[in-house]
Design a protein around this motif. Structure first.
Motif, PDB file in Angstrom:
ATOM      1  N   PHE A 168      -3.437  -2.878   6.397  1.00 17.49           N
ATOM      2  CA  PHE A 168      -2.134  -2.269   6.149  1.00 17.49           C
ATOM      3  C   PHE A 168      -1.579  -2.704   4.799  1.00 17.49           C
ATOM      4  O   PHE A 168      -1.058  -1.890   4.034  1.00 17.49           O
ATOM      5  N   GLN A 169      -1.687  -3.986   4.522  1.00 20.33           N
ATOM      6  CA  GLN A 169      -1.171  -4.516   3.262  1.00 20.33           C
ATOM      7  C   GLN A 169      -1.919  -3.899   2.085  1.00 20.33           C
ATOM      8  O   GLN A 169      -1.317  -3.486   1.090  1.00 20.33           O
ATOM      9  N   ARG A 170      -3.238  -3.830   2.189  1.00 13.94           N
ATOM     10  CA  ARG A 170      -4.049  -3.276   1.099  1.00 13.94           C
ATOM     11  C   ARG A 170      -3.747  -1.796   0.894  1.00 13.94           C
ATOM     12  O   ARG A 170      -3.589  -1.333  -0.237  1.00 13.94           O
ATOM     13  N   TRP A 171      -3.647  -1.044   1.990  1.00 13.90           N
ATOM     14  CA  TRP A 171      -3.355   0.381   1.873  1.00 13.90           C
ATOM     15  C   TRP A 171      -1.963   0.611   1.300  1.00 13.90           C
ATOM     16  O   TRP A 171      -1.757   1.491   0.469  1.00 13.90           O
ATOM     17  N   SER A 172      -0.999  -0.172   1.777  1.00 16.09           N
ATOM     18  CA  SER A 172       0.366  -0.033   1.279  1.00 16.09           C
ATOM     19  C   SER A 172       0.420  -0.310  -0.217  1.00 16.09           C
ATOM     20  O   SER A 172       1.031   0.441  -0.986  1.00 16.09           O
ATOM     21  N   ASP A 173      -0.255  -1.389  -0.649  1.00 14.86           N
ATOM     22  CA  ASP A 173      -0.289  -1.715  -2.076  1.00 14.86           C
ATOM     23  C   ASP A 173      -0.943  -0.597  -2.874  1.00 14.86           C
ATOM     24  O   ASP A 173      -0.495  -0.263  -3.985  1.00 14.86           O
ATOM     25  N   GLY A 174      -2.009  -0.007  -2.326  1.00 17.23           N
ATOM     26  CA  GLY A 174      -2.691   1.070  -3.027  1.00 17.23           C
ATOM     27  C   GLY A 174      -1.820   2.310  -3.161  1.00 17.23           C
ATOM     28  O   GLY A 174      -1.775   2.940  -4.224  1.00 17.23           O
ATOM     29  N   LEU A 175      -1.105   2.657  -2.099  1.00 13.15           N
ATOM     30  CA  LEU A 175      -0.228   3.822  -2.151  1.00 13.15           C
ATOM     31  C   LEU A 175       0.922   3.606  -3.117  1.00 13.15           C
ATOM     32  O   LEU A 175       1.315   4.505  -3.854  1.00 13.15           O
ATOM     33  N   ILE A 176       1.463   2.406  -3.131  1.00 12.90           N
ATOM     34  CA  ILE A 176       2.569   2.082  -4.027  1.00 12.90           C
ATOM     35  C   ILE A 176       2.114   2.088  -5.483  1.00 12.90           C
ATOM     36  O   ILE A 176       2.907   2.331  -6.392  1.00 12.90           O
ATOM     37  N   ALA A 177       0.822   1.853  -5.720  1.00 12.36           N
ATOM     38  CA  ALA A 177       0.313   1.827  -7.097  1.00 12.36           C
ATOM     39  C   ALA A 177       0.631   3.124  -7.825  1.00 12.36           C
ATOM     40  O   ALA A 177       0.787   3.147  -9.052  1.00 12.36           O
ATOM     41  N   GLY A 178       0.750   4.218  -7.083  1.00 11.47           N
ATOM     42  CA  GLY A 178       1.058   5.482  -7.714  1.00 11.47           C
ATOM     43  C   GLY A 178       2.452   5.545  -8.302  1.00 11.47           C
ATOM     44  O   GLY A 178       2.751   6.425  -9.111  1.00 11.47           O
ATOM     45  N   LEU A 179       3.326   4.604  -7.904  1.00  6.92           N
ATOM     46  CA  LEU A 179       4.692   4.569  -8.413  1.00  6.92           C
ATOM     47  C   LEU A 179       4.894   3.489  -9.468  1.00  6.92           C
ATOM     48  O   LEU A 179       6.002   3.280  -9.940  1.00  6.92           O
ATOM     49  N   LEU A 180       3.824   2.795  -9.817  1.00  9.81           N
ATOM     50  CA  LEU A 180       3.925   1.731 -10.810  1.00  9.81           C
ATOM     51  C   LEU A 180       3.642   2.275 -12.201  1.00  9.81           C
ATOM     52  O   LEU A 180       2.823   3.187 -12.382  1.00  9.81           O
TER      53      LEU A 180
END
Length: 405
Positions: A168-180
């Motif tokens: 969950f943490q890894r997926w969440s971080d990956g999805l958020i990467a699109g907003l960085l």
């Protein structure tokens, strides 16, 4: 006089509020040529944009149109990956009547009563995490409390195995990467595919054998009252990412605000029941979501400026919450505001955040526990900020703690 606003500027990401003030005073509706956006900064105008779904549509894809990450995509493989994602919009990117139907379906399962029933468990998990934080050799408030608390609670609400929390943490971080700023769009798409597949299997299992969890509740009901498989998957992803990231940043921002205001911190240590008021003021003062994205369906006039139809509009929620035209002494962190609930941190109108109650509950439990059990806490090193104009929060917050005798 020409005014510019580069929200990817590291100085603006570090402290956007002086730039917001310049926009409010000199260019309240500012047109940016690259990217092509109309940036709205005053409270009344931002509230209008957020509430008026007829003229300001939310039907904007963060994948197709993403001004928060200027990194170009390699079109061929990007399109192939995009085709693997489940079809359908989520609450954030839909308008009536689709939004009305989705909100009603989700609202049946995500009721205030159901959320309130989780408060004892939230406090129990919080106490366990504070235990771990006090035992850590090099404690970090984000790693040891702010991040794992919402991740654990969302995993339990969805009734997914505890051993998948790292995923969950890894997926969440990956999805958020699109907003960085300069984040990996590839990581965003790969994570979206992985989490979609995961929730597809979970939804299929719960449809066959429902339980007492939120996913099962989303799938129950007769006929059109039930969420489709695609709708259920998209809502689970939204709950994981938005609920996890927003709450993590809210907790971290609240503790950082207390570090910067020692007199209020002393009050909260003496009266931990003030934690809820501290969280509410943090939502206004330094909220975890700084801006949203809308598209106009018709020409609209705001503050004497006409925004054309079909234009992308960026309402600056963080700026609205610091507007002296609405809030007295907005740059001061205060607990005695009569209008403390007027902030727009969770949106407004039909798009008011459905998980806002859960986020406040988790953040309040965390701040109250820290105030009660960690009276001697201070920053150890400079925190690492999230490199994003839209997500305001910390990736790290190293601290020094002294356990009570």
């Amino acid at each position: 006089m020409k005014h510019t606003f580069d929200f990817h500027d590291p100085a603006v990401i570090a402290d956007p509020y002086p730039s917001y003030a310049l926009l409010r005073d000199h260019a309240p509706v500012h047109h940016s040529a690259d990217p092509d956006l109309w940036i709205v900064s005053r409270y009344d105008d931002v509230r209008t944009v957020v509430r008026d779904s007829r003229r300001f549509s939310s039907a904007v894809s963060a994948i197709d149109t993403n001004p928060f990450n200027p990194t170009p995509a390699a079109q061929k493989w990007f399109d192939k990956l995009l085709a693997l994602l489940p079809v359908g919009r989520v609450l954030l990117t839909s308008d009536p009547p689709d939004h009305t139907v989705l909100r009603r379906k989700v609202g049946r399962a995500f009721t205030p009563r159901r959320v309130a029933a989780w408060e004892p468990r939230i406090r129990e998990v919080t106490e366990q995490l504070v235990d771990d934080l006090l035992r850590a050799e090099f404690p970090d408030l984000v790693r040891d409390l702010a991040a794992p608390l919402p991740a654990a609670i969302i995993a339990e609400i969805l009734d997914v195995p505890a051993d998948r929390r790292a995923d969950f943490q890894r997926w969440s971080d990956g999805l958020i990467a699109g907003l960085l700023t300069n984040g990996s769009r590839g990581a965003m798409i790969r994570s979206a595919i992985a989490i979609s597949r995961f929730f597809f299997r979970i939804v299929r299992e719960r449809r066959r054998a429902p339980g007492d969890d939120l996913i099962s509740a989303l799938l129950t009901g007769a006929g059109e009252e039930r969420l489709t498989t695609s709708q259920a998957i998209n809502f689970c992803i939204l709950l994981l990412v938005a609920g996890h990231e927003t709450t993590t940043n809210l907790i971290a921002n609240t503790v950082a605000a207390l570090f910067d205001h020692p007199e209020i911190r002393a009050r909260v240590h003496a009266e931990p029941e003030l934690a809820a008021a501290v969280v509410a003021e943090t939502l206004r003062f330094d909220g975890p979501a700084q801006m949203l994205l809308r598209i106009t369906t018709t020409a609209v006039e705001l503050s004497g400026t006409t925004i054309p139809a079909g234009a992308y509009v960026l309402p600056l929620v963080g700026s609205a919450n610091r507007d002296p035209r609405h809030f007295r002494d907005p740059d001061e962190f205060r607990l005695d505001r009569p209008d403390i609930g007027d902030h727009l941190a969770f949106g407004a109108g039909i798009h008011y955040c459905i998980g806002g109650v859960l986020a406040r509950m988790e953040a309040t439990a965390a701040v109250e526990a820290v105030a009660r059990r960690v009276p001697d806490m201070s920053p150890a090193n400079e925190p690492q900020r999230i490199p994003s104009p839209v997500l305001r929060g910390l990736r790290t917050l190293p601290i020094v703690v002294t356990a009570p005798a």
